[in-house]
Write a protein that holds these residues in place. Structure first.
Motif, PDB file in Angstrom:
ATOM      1  N   THR A  98      11.202  14.510  -2.796  1.00 46.49           N
ATOM      2  CA  THR A  98      12.021  14.666  -1.506  1.00 46.49           C
ATOM      3  C   THR A  98      11.583  15.583  -0.493  1.00 46.49           C
ATOM      4  OG1 THR A  98      13.142  16.449  -3.104  1.00 46.49           O
ATOM      5  CG2 THR A  98      14.020  14.317  -3.133  1.00 46.49           C
ATOM      6  N   GLN A  99      10.355  16.059  -0.774  1.00 50.28           N
ATOM      7  CA  GLN A  99      10.004  16.940   0.565  1.00 50.28           C
ATOM      8  C   GLN A  99       9.154  15.956   1.435  1.00 50.28           C
ATOM      9  OE1 GLN A  99       7.565  20.249  -1.007  1.00 50.28           O
ATOM     10  NE2 GLN A  99       9.379  20.599  -2.391  1.00 50.28           N
ATOM     11  N   ILE A 100       9.015  14.787   1.086  1.00 52.42           N
ATOM     12  CA  ILE A 100       8.187  13.658   2.024  1.00 52.42           C
ATOM     13  C   ILE A 100       9.142  13.527   3.295  1.00 52.42           C
ATOM     14  CG2 ILE A 100       7.170  11.358   2.146  1.00 52.42           C
ATOM     15  CD1 ILE A 100       6.417  11.998  -0.646  1.00 52.42           C
ATOM     16  N   PHE A 101       8.844  13.410   4.497  1.00 46.79           N
ATOM     17  CA  PHE A 101       9.648  13.382   5.558  1.00 46.79           C
ATOM     18  C   PHE A 101      10.373  11.922   5.292  1.00 46.79           C
ATOM     19  CE2 PHE A 101      11.083  12.269   9.644  1.00 46.79           C
ATOM     20  CZ  PHE A 101      11.670  13.405  10.315  1.00 46.79           C
ATOM     21  N   GLY A 102      11.473  11.707   5.524  1.00 50.09           N
ATOM     22  CA  GLY A 102      12.228  10.454   5.338  1.00 50.09           C
ATOM     23  C   GLY A 102      12.746   9.834   4.043  1.00 50.09           C
ATOM     24  N   LEU A 134      -1.245  11.725  -8.176  1.00 49.64           N
ATOM     25  CA  LEU A 134      -2.080  12.795  -8.420  1.00 49.64           C
ATOM     26  C   LEU A 134      -1.638  14.333  -8.515  1.00 49.64           C
ATOM     27  CD1 LEU A 134      -4.874  11.828  -5.631  1.00 49.64           C
ATOM     28  CD2 LEU A 134      -4.669  11.246  -8.203  1.00 49.64           C
ATOM     29  N   GLY A 135      -0.218  14.512  -8.291  1.00 52.35           N
ATOM     30  CA  GLY A 135       0.553  15.613  -8.514  1.00 52.35           C
ATOM     31  C   GLY A 135       0.349  16.702  -7.453  1.00 52.35           C
ATOM     32  N   ARG A 136      -0.365  16.227  -6.237  1.00 48.80           N
ATOM     33  CA  ARG A 136      -0.567  17.143  -5.387  1.00 48.80           C
ATOM     34  C   ARG A 136       0.635  17.560  -4.536  1.00 48.80           C
ATOM     35  NH1 ARG A 136      -6.163  14.688  -3.392  1.00 48.80           N
ATOM     36  NH2 ARG A 136      -7.443  15.020  -5.160  1.00 48.80           N
ATOM     37  N   PRO A 137       0.722  18.728  -3.917  1.00 45.53           N
ATOM     38  CA  PRO A 137       1.801  19.009  -3.117  1.00 45.53           C
ATOM     39  C   PRO A 137       1.992  18.457  -1.825  1.00 45.53           C
ATOM     40  CG  PRO A 137       0.313  20.900  -3.000  1.00 45.53           C
ATOM     41  CD  PRO A 137      -0.336  19.939  -4.227  1.00 45.53           C
ATOM     42  N   VAL A 138       3.042  18.504  -1.162  1.00 43.08           N
ATOM     43  CA  VAL A 138       3.274  17.610   0.178  1.00 43.08           C
ATOM     44  C   VAL A 138       2.690  18.603   0.970  1.00 43.08           C
ATOM     45  CG1 VAL A 138       4.868  16.755   1.745  1.00 43.08           C
ATOM     46  CG2 VAL A 138       5.411  16.420  -0.571  1.00 43.08           C
ATOM     47  N   ARG A 154       3.974  -2.288   9.426  1.00 41.05           N
ATOM     48  CA  ARG A 154       3.207  -2.476   8.202  1.00 41.05           C
ATOM     49  C   ARG A 154       2.240  -1.421   7.904  1.00 41.05           C
ATOM     50  NH1 ARG A 154       3.623  -8.262   9.248  1.00 41.05           N
ATOM     51  NH2 ARG A 154       1.701  -8.328  10.665  1.00 41.05           N
ATOM     52  N   CYS A 155       1.596  -0.930   9.339  1.00 46.08           N
ATOM     53  CA  CYS A 155       0.564   0.161   9.363  1.00 46.08           C
ATOM     54  C   CYS A 155       1.359   1.467   8.912  1.00 46.08           C
ATOM     55  CB  CYS A 155       0.035   0.472  10.656  1.00 46.08           C
ATOM     56  SG  CYS A 155      -0.976  -0.991  11.470  1.00 46.08           S
ATOM     57  N   LEU A 156       2.662   1.800   9.110  1.00 46.77           N
ATOM     58  CA  LEU A 156       3.238   2.958   8.688  1.00 46.77           C
ATOM     59  C   LEU A 156       3.406   2.842   7.289  1.00 46.77           C
ATOM     60  CD1 LEU A 156       5.586   3.374  11.610  1.00 46.77           C
ATOM     61  CD2 LEU A 156       3.724   4.870  11.254  1.00 46.77           C
ATOM     62  N   LYS A 157       3.943   1.884   6.684  1.00 49.96           N
ATOM     63  CA  LYS A 157       4.148   1.513   5.555  1.00 49.96           C
ATOM     64  C   LYS A 157       2.991   1.846   4.500  1.00 49.96           C
ATOM     65  CE  LYS A 157       7.827  -1.884   5.280  1.00 49.96           C
ATOM     66  NZ  LYS A 157       8.234  -3.088   4.733  1.00 49.96           N
ATOM     67  N   ARG A 158       1.703   1.523   5.268  1.00 52.08           N
ATOM     68  CA  ARG A 158       0.484   1.607   4.167  1.00 52.08           C
ATOM     69  C   ARG A 158       0.071   3.174   4.573  1.00 52.08           C
ATOM     70  NH1 ARG A 158      -2.960   2.396   1.568  1.00 52.08           N
ATOM     71  NH2 ARG A 158      -4.850   0.972   1.122  1.00 52.08           N
ATOM     72  N   ALA A 159       0.315   3.928   5.450  1.00 49.41           N
ATOM     73  CA  ALA A 159      -0.006   5.077   5.675  1.00 49.41           C
ATOM     74  C   ALA A 159       0.934   6.224   4.899  1.00 49.41           C
ATOM     75  CB  ALA A 159       0.275   5.450   7.076  1.00 49.41           C
ATOM     76  N   ILE A 160       2.074   5.580   4.630  1.00 48.42           N
ATOM     77  CA  ILE A 160       3.118   6.317   3.672  1.00 48.42           C
ATOM     78  C   ILE A 160       2.870   6.213   2.266  1.00 48.42           C
ATOM     79  CG2 ILE A 160       5.540   6.363   2.978  1.00 48.42           C
ATOM     80  CD1 ILE A 160       6.450   5.503   5.766  1.00 48.42           C
ATOM     81  N   VAL A 161       2.148   5.118   2.111  1.00 46.45           N
ATOM     82  CA  VAL A 161       1.811   5.031   0.561  1.00 46.45           C
ATOM     83  C   VAL A 161       0.738   5.904   0.145  1.00 46.45           C
ATOM     84  CG1 VAL A 161       0.384   3.281  -0.937  1.00 46.45           C
ATOM     85  CG2 VAL A 161       2.431   2.600   0.342  1.00 46.45           C
ATOM     86  N   ARG A 162      -0.340   6.065   1.022  1.00 46.17           N
ATOM     87  CA  ARG A 162      -1.461   7.151   0.974  1.00 46.17           C
ATOM     88  C   ARG A 162      -0.873   8.530   0.727  1.00 46.17           C
ATOM     89  NH1 ARG A 162      -4.387   3.932   4.889  1.00 46.17           N
ATOM     90  NH2 ARG A 162      -3.380   5.301   6.569  1.00 46.17           N
ATOM     91  N   GLU A 163       0.285   8.873   1.353  1.00 50.02           N
ATOM     92  CA  GLU A 163       0.779  10.070   1.453  1.00 50.02           C
ATOM     93  C   GLU A 163       1.636  10.216   0.019  1.00 50.02           C
ATOM     94  OE1 GLU A 163       4.128  12.686   3.496  1.00 50.02           O
ATOM     95  OE2 GLU A 163       3.265  10.987   4.459  1.00 50.02           O
ATOM     96  N   ILE A 164       2.184   9.288  -0.547  1.00 52.50           N
ATOM     97  CA  ILE A 164       3.107   9.166  -1.619  1.00 52.50           C
ATOM     98  C   ILE A 164       1.798   9.138  -2.828  1.00 52.50           C
ATOM     99  CG2 ILE A 164       4.649   7.743  -3.058  1.00 52.50           C
ATOM    100  CD1 ILE A 164       6.084   7.085  -0.687  1.00 52.50           C
ATOM    101  N   TYR A 165       0.986   8.450  -2.854  1.00 52.95           N
ATOM    102  CA  TYR A 165      -0.007   8.319  -3.938  1.00 52.95           C
ATOM    103  C   TYR A 165      -0.393   9.966  -4.260  1.00 52.95           C
ATOM    104  CZ  TYR A 165      -4.102   7.488  -6.631  1.00 52.95           C
ATOM    105  OH  TYR A 165      -5.149   7.429  -7.677  1.00 52.95           O
ATOM    106  N   GLN A 166      -0.733  10.625  -3.421  1.00 47.14           N
ATOM    107  CA  GLN A 166      -1.241  12.270  -3.675  1.00 47.14           C
ATOM    108  C   GLN A 166      -0.068  12.722  -4.353  1.00 47.14           C
ATOM    109  OE1 GLN A 166      -4.236  13.250  -2.570  1.00 47.14           O
ATOM    110  NE2 GLN A 166      -4.591  11.074  -1.738  1.00 47.14           N
ATOM    111  N   VAL A 167       1.114  12.677  -3.848  1.00 45.69           N
ATOM    112  CA  VAL A 167       2.193  13.617  -4.615  1.00 45.69           C
ATOM    113  C   VAL A 167       2.635  12.757  -5.964  1.00 45.69           C
ATOM    114  CG1 VAL A 167       4.707  14.197  -4.142  1.00 45.69           C
ATOM    115  CG2 VAL A 167       3.019  14.080  -2.190  1.00 45.69           C
ATOM    116  N   LEU A 168       2.698  11.623  -6.088  1.00 49.29           N
ATOM    117  CA  LEU A 168       3.518  10.788  -7.303  1.00 49.29           C
ATOM    118  C   LEU A 168       2.138  10.835  -8.290  1.00 49.29           C
ATOM    119  CD1 LEU A 168       5.918   9.989  -8.360  1.00 49.29           C
ATOM    120  CD2 LEU A 168       5.470   7.753  -7.421  1.00 49.29           C
TER     121      LEU A 168
END
Length: 420
Positions: A244-248, A356-360, A340-354
């Motif tokens: 829930t700390q991920i923007f949007g 790999l367990g890394r903080p936002v 579509r480009c933005l979705k792909r970038a958001i997936v990279r961000e979510i993968y780190q959090v969800l």
């Protein structure tokens, strides 16, 4: 728009299976499960059918143990085979999810429960198109149940609202004129509080009675949805509060993504595989001299819709995203391609959090041109800043001109400027 890939992406890695023994294939249905066992060379050993009860699950376990089965492939591990999958994993069996037989295979070998179970067993031997089942024994499974219920209640409430407005169109003129100019909220509140006479032989009274019943039910459903929203929010905070700390990404959106991966997100081997799972990775469609990619219309569409909502929020409220959209529009991209480009970038961000367990990591609040203005205001040169940060002056120039992302260095640069 062209896309480049280093290599084809699979959702799951090909599992490593010790085939020093027989394997099993299980065709699942509502009332029965059919189990077929083959040797490591593909020779058929035995086939049997068991009921979908606790006693039946135990019989399946004993049947597999009797033949020393080393791995089992199950069709529908998250539907008809969910209960059996949990039972076998709980008893230490290695379980994989297999795809149903292709049309070509069904035309060649026919279609029956024993045939499908045998095909599942031989698919385990090949190691192709296997995936690790989602773990459904933790709080994510509870979240999935709450999400399904909430979706249905929201859809039912929307249908009731549509029905209320449809009835008003053909209602007696006195009723239609009284409620036609009201907003939706005022309309529902007024109808739920009205007191129509008991004599429903009059069309006016019958209409008001119907509208009051619909409005009252609508309010009840909305109250239940609000209660479920609170439970979902609490459960998301327990499972992974960083989502829930991920923007949007509010709790309901985060819940869709959590449910898509299940209790064991580590089964996703890379962020590219996660993008493929959620339908935001283009699919290779090359042949001969043609080299191109097409849009992926597969994947988890609920998760894809959740990503779409995050993109819409960022395009409206995030300044960095708005700047990116304007820049890409000038480059000739359409709005759909940019999303579509933005979705792909958001997936990279979510993968780190969800996964790999890394903080936002909080995004930099400064735009590229603001870095140069703030540095000049403090009387610093690019060389001086680069020396302090331990990098080449060209990297500072890249940040200030926006030529390269350099996210980590950009955050460090901003912190340095604010404290210098």
């Amino acid at each position: 728009m062209s896309h480049r890939f280093r290599k084809p992406v699979n959702i799951m890695p090909t599992p490593t299976i010790d085939l020093a023994g027989p394997v099993a294939g299980i065709d699942t249905h509502t009332d029965t499960h059919t189990v077929a066992i083959v040797t490591e060379t593909g020779k058929h050993l035995a086939t049997d059918t068991f009921p979908t009860t606790s006693n039946g699950y135990q019989q399946v376990t004993e049947f597999l143990s009797a033949y020393s089965v080393v791995a089992a492939g199950i069709e529908g591990t998250n539907s008809y085979g969910a209960g059996l999958t949990r039972h076998l994993i709980g008893h230490g069996h290695v379980v994989f999810e297999v795809l149903r037989p292709t049309r070509a295979l069904r035309r060649r070998d026919g279609k029956s429960d024993p045939v499908d179970a045998l095909a599942a067993a031989r698919q385990v031997l090949t190691g192709q198109a296997l995936s690790i089942p989602k773990d459904t024994t933790g709080p994510v499974e509870s979240l999935r149940m709450l999400q399904i219920t909430r979706h249905q209640l929201v859809a039912t409430a929307a249908k009731l609202l549509t029905l209320i407005k449809s009835l008003l169109v053909t209602a007696p003129v006195t009723v239609r004129q009284r409620y036609a100019t009201m907003t939706t909220t005022t309309l529902v509140m007024t109808l739920s509080r009205c007191r129509p006479p008991a004599d429903v032989t009059d069309p006016v009274n019958g209409t008001l009675t119907s509208l009051k019943s619909l409005a009252t039910t609508y309010n009840m459903l909305r109250a239940q949805c609000d209660e479920l929203d609170n439970k979902i929010t609490d459960l998301v905070e327990v499972i992974n509060p960083a989502m829930t700390q991920i923007f949007g990404c509010r709790a309901v959106t985060a819940a869709e993504l959590l449910v898509s991966l299940g209790e064991n997100p580590q089964r996703i081997r890379s962020q590219a595989a996660l993008a493929h799972l959620w339908g935001v990775a283009p699919i290779p469609a090359s042949s001969g001299r043609t080299n191109r990619h097409r849009l992926n219309r597969g994947g988890d569409r609920q998760a894809n819709a959740a990503l779409h909502r995050i993109v819409l929020v960022r395009m409206r409220h995030d300044e960095r995203t708005r700047d990116y959209v304007q820049r890409r529009i000038k480059e000739g991209l359409s709005k759909k391609e940019i999303m579509r480009c933005l979705k792909r970038a958001i997936v990279r961000e979510i993968y780190q959090v969800l996964c790999l367990g890394r903080p936002v990591r909080q995004s930099s609040g400064l735009r590229s041109d603001e870095f140069r203005a703030l540095r000049s205001k403090k009387g610093l040169s690019q060389t001086q800043v680069a020396k302090k940060l331990g990098c080449a002056p060209a990297r500072i120039s890249d940040i200030e001109t926006g030529k390269r992302r350099l996210s980590e260095l950009k955050l460090t640069y901003e912190e340095f400027l604010k404290t210098a």
